[in-house]
Design a protein around this motif. Structure first.
Motif, PDB file in Angstrom:
ATOM      1  N   PHE A 298      14.374  51.769 -51.246  1.00 22.60           N
ATOM      2  CA  PHE A 298      14.875  50.913 -50.178  1.00 22.60           C
ATOM      3  C   PHE A 298      15.849  49.867 -50.713  1.00 22.60           C
ATOM      4  N   ALA A 299      16.397  50.092 -51.889  1.00 22.98           N
ATOM      5  CA  ALA A 299      17.306  49.114 -52.498  1.00 22.98           C
ATOM      6  C   ALA A 299      18.472  48.822 -51.563  1.00 22.98           C
ATOM      7  N   ASN A 300      18.770  47.534 -51.410  1.00 22.09           N
ATOM      8  CA  ASN A 300      19.887  47.045 -50.597  1.00 22.09           C
ATOM      9  C   ASN A 300      19.684  47.273 -49.092  1.00 22.09           C
ATOM     10  N   LYS A 301      18.493  47.685 -48.706  1.00 21.47           N
ATOM     11  CA  LYS A 301      18.173  47.808 -47.286  1.00 21.47           C
ATOM     12  C   LYS A 301      17.475  46.527 -46.809  1.00 21.47           C
ATOM     13  N   THR A 302      17.605  46.248 -45.532  1.00 21.46           N
ATOM     14  CA  THR A 302      16.831  45.174 -44.929  1.00 21.46           C
ATOM     15  C   THR A 302      15.554  45.774 -44.355  1.00 21.46           C
ATOM     16  N   ILE A 303      14.406  45.359 -44.894  1.00 17.25           N
ATOM     17  CA  ILE A 303      13.104  45.849 -44.424  1.00 17.25           C
ATOM     18  C   ILE A 303      12.494  44.799 -43.500  1.00 17.25           C
ATOM     19  N   ILE A 304      12.120  45.226 -42.297  1.00 16.89           N
ATOM     20  CA  ILE A 304      11.524  44.313 -41.322  1.00 16.89           C
ATOM     21  C   ILE A 304      10.156  44.873 -40.914  1.00 16.89           C
ATOM     22  N   PRO A 305       9.067  44.318 -41.434  1.00 14.82           N
ATOM     23  CA  PRO A 305       7.733  44.851 -41.113  1.00 14.82           C
ATOM     24  C   PRO A 305       7.220  44.389 -39.752  1.00 14.82           C
ATOM     25  N   PHE A 306       6.351  45.204 -39.170  1.00 15.28           N
ATOM     26  CA  PHE A 306       5.583  44.792 -37.998  1.00 15.28           C
ATOM     27  C   PHE A 306       4.210  45.457 -38.077  1.00 15.28           C
ATOM     28  N   THR A 307       3.195  44.724 -37.638  1.00 12.74           N
ATOM     29  CA  THR A 307       1.823  45.221 -37.759  1.00 12.74           C
ATOM     30  C   THR A 307       1.043  45.025 -36.472  1.00 12.74           C
ATOM     31  N   THR A 308       0.001  45.847 -36.334  1.00 12.74           N
ATOM     32  CA  THR A 308      -1.068  45.594 -35.369  1.00 12.74           C
ATOM     33  C   THR A 308      -2.345  45.432 -36.186  1.00 12.74           C
TER      34      THR A 308
ATOM     35  N   LYS B 125      15.985  43.655 -49.191  1.00 12.10           N
ATOM     36  CA  LYS B 125      15.904  42.361 -48.529  1.00 12.10           C
ATOM     37  C   LYS B 125      14.741  42.420 -47.549  1.00 12.10           C
ATOM     38  N   LEU B 126      13.663  41.751 -47.870  1.00  9.85           N
ATOM     39  CA  LEU B 126      12.464  41.777 -47.048  1.00  9.85           C
ATOM     40  C   LEU B 126      12.462  40.596 -46.083  1.00  9.85           C
ATOM     41  N   ILE B 127      12.405  40.898 -44.796  1.00 10.29           N
ATOM     42  CA  ILE B 127      12.302  39.843 -43.782  1.00 10.29           C
ATOM     43  C   ILE B 127      10.836  39.439 -43.670  1.00 10.29           C
ATOM     44  N   THR B 128      10.532  38.221 -44.050  1.00 13.29           N
ATOM     45  CA  THR B 128       9.141  37.770 -44.065  1.00 13.29           C
ATOM     46  C   THR B 128       8.679  37.243 -42.700  1.00 13.29           C
ATOM     47  N   ARG B 129       9.627  37.076 -41.798  1.00 14.20           N
ATOM     48  CA  ARG B 129       9.253  36.673 -40.432  1.00 14.20           C
ATOM     49  C   ARG B 129       8.848  37.931 -39.672  1.00 14.20           C
ATOM     50  N   ALA B 130       7.802  38.558 -40.141  1.00 16.60           N
ATOM     51  CA  ALA B 130       7.363  39.840 -39.592  1.00 16.60           C
ATOM     52  C   ALA B 130       6.597  39.634 -38.290  1.00 16.60           C
ATOM     53  N   LEU B 131       6.559  40.694 -37.500  1.00 16.62           N
ATOM     54  CA  LEU B 131       5.815  40.656 -36.246  1.00 16.62           C
ATOM     55  C   LEU B 131       4.387  41.112 -36.486  1.00 16.62           C
ATOM     56  N   SER B 132       3.427  40.355 -35.960  1.00 13.13           N
ATOM     57  CA  SER B 132       2.022  40.683 -36.139  1.00 13.13           C
ATOM     58  C   SER B 132       1.305  40.494 -34.811  1.00 13.13           C
ATOM     59  N   LEU B 133       0.772  41.594 -34.262  1.00 22.42           N
ATOM     60  CA  LEU B 133       0.133  41.566 -32.953  1.00 22.42           C
ATOM     61  C   LEU B 133      -1.321  42.007 -33.062  1.00 22.42           C
TER      62      LEU B 133
END
Length: 218
Positions: free
Chosen positions: A154-164, A185-193
């Motif tokens: 995932f090098a140079n990709k923007t990873i945006i996690p989301f979880t349940t 680039k890991l977005i740490t403002r991930a969605l968590s539901l």
């Protein structure tokens, strides 16, 4: 002389037509989706007092066919981003019954299993932004998600996690993703539901607002 002039004009018309087609193709390519939504979702029957820290994720009875909650969020994301959807499915299916799924997930964690996939991932080089969704199993990501980040670049990709989840929110997943993909680039403002909130009517608007906050600008 007239023949030469007509021939020259003909050549110019051909060149202009080619340039127009090239520009159209380039513009069309630029408008194609550069967003991929990868998700792992295992629908299951869920009792109200199910184990905290474990979400399978529970079945949404309001959907037909039945939809796991992580899948539901992924579908909302697809509507917002127009991205491509890829569902992780393992070669060995998981049980739908909650207690059996608990045991299967616990065994995978104890053995550090890396379940194999039914179908290969799309070519990641076609994407800039990759949303990755998963439930929380025993206070961490499912082992198949560990395999996803260990076996792909995932090098140079923007990873945006989301979880349940069943109470553990993101657990340790952001740290584990960062360890396995330090060049992304890991977005740490991930969605968590929470699994208890997933069917709330406000969830689509919540997902929409979150996407606006985290989606990279083109």
């Amino acid at each position: 002389m007239r023949i030469k002039t007509v021939f020259s004009r003909f050549l110019v018309a051909i060149v202009m037509s080619f340039m127009g087609q090239t520009a159209f193709a380039a513009n069309n390519a630029s408008t194609q989706s550069r967003t991929l939504i990868i998700y792992f979702s295992q629908p299951e029957g869920m009792k109200p007092d199910a184990v905290d820290g474990f979400s399978g994720a529970s079945v949404l009875q309001k959907n037909t066919p039945e939809t796991g909650s992580t899948q539901y969020v992924a579908q909302l994301l697809q509507k917002q981003t127009q991205g491509d959807l890829y569902r992780i499915e393992t070669t060995t299916p998981y049980p739908r019954q909650h207690e059996a799924l608990l045991r299967a997930a616990e065994k995978e964690q104890q053995t550090k299993a890396r379940p194999s996939l039914n179908t290969p991932l799309p070519d990641l080089s076609h994407y800039d932004t990759i949303y990755v969704g998963y439930p929380i199993w025993w206070y961490t990501m499912p082992m198949v998600i560990y395999g996803l980040f260990e076996q792909n670049d995932f090098a140079n990709k923007t990873i945006i996690p989301f979880t349940t989840h069943g109470g553990s929110r993101l657990a340790d997943s952001l740290r584990e993703i960062a360890r396995r993909q330090p060049k992304a680039k890991l977005i740490t403002r991930a969605l968590s539901l929470s699994r208890d909130d997933i069917s709330h009517p406000d969830v689509p608007a919540q997902v929409e607002q979150w996407v606006k906050n985290v989606q990279p600008q083109r």
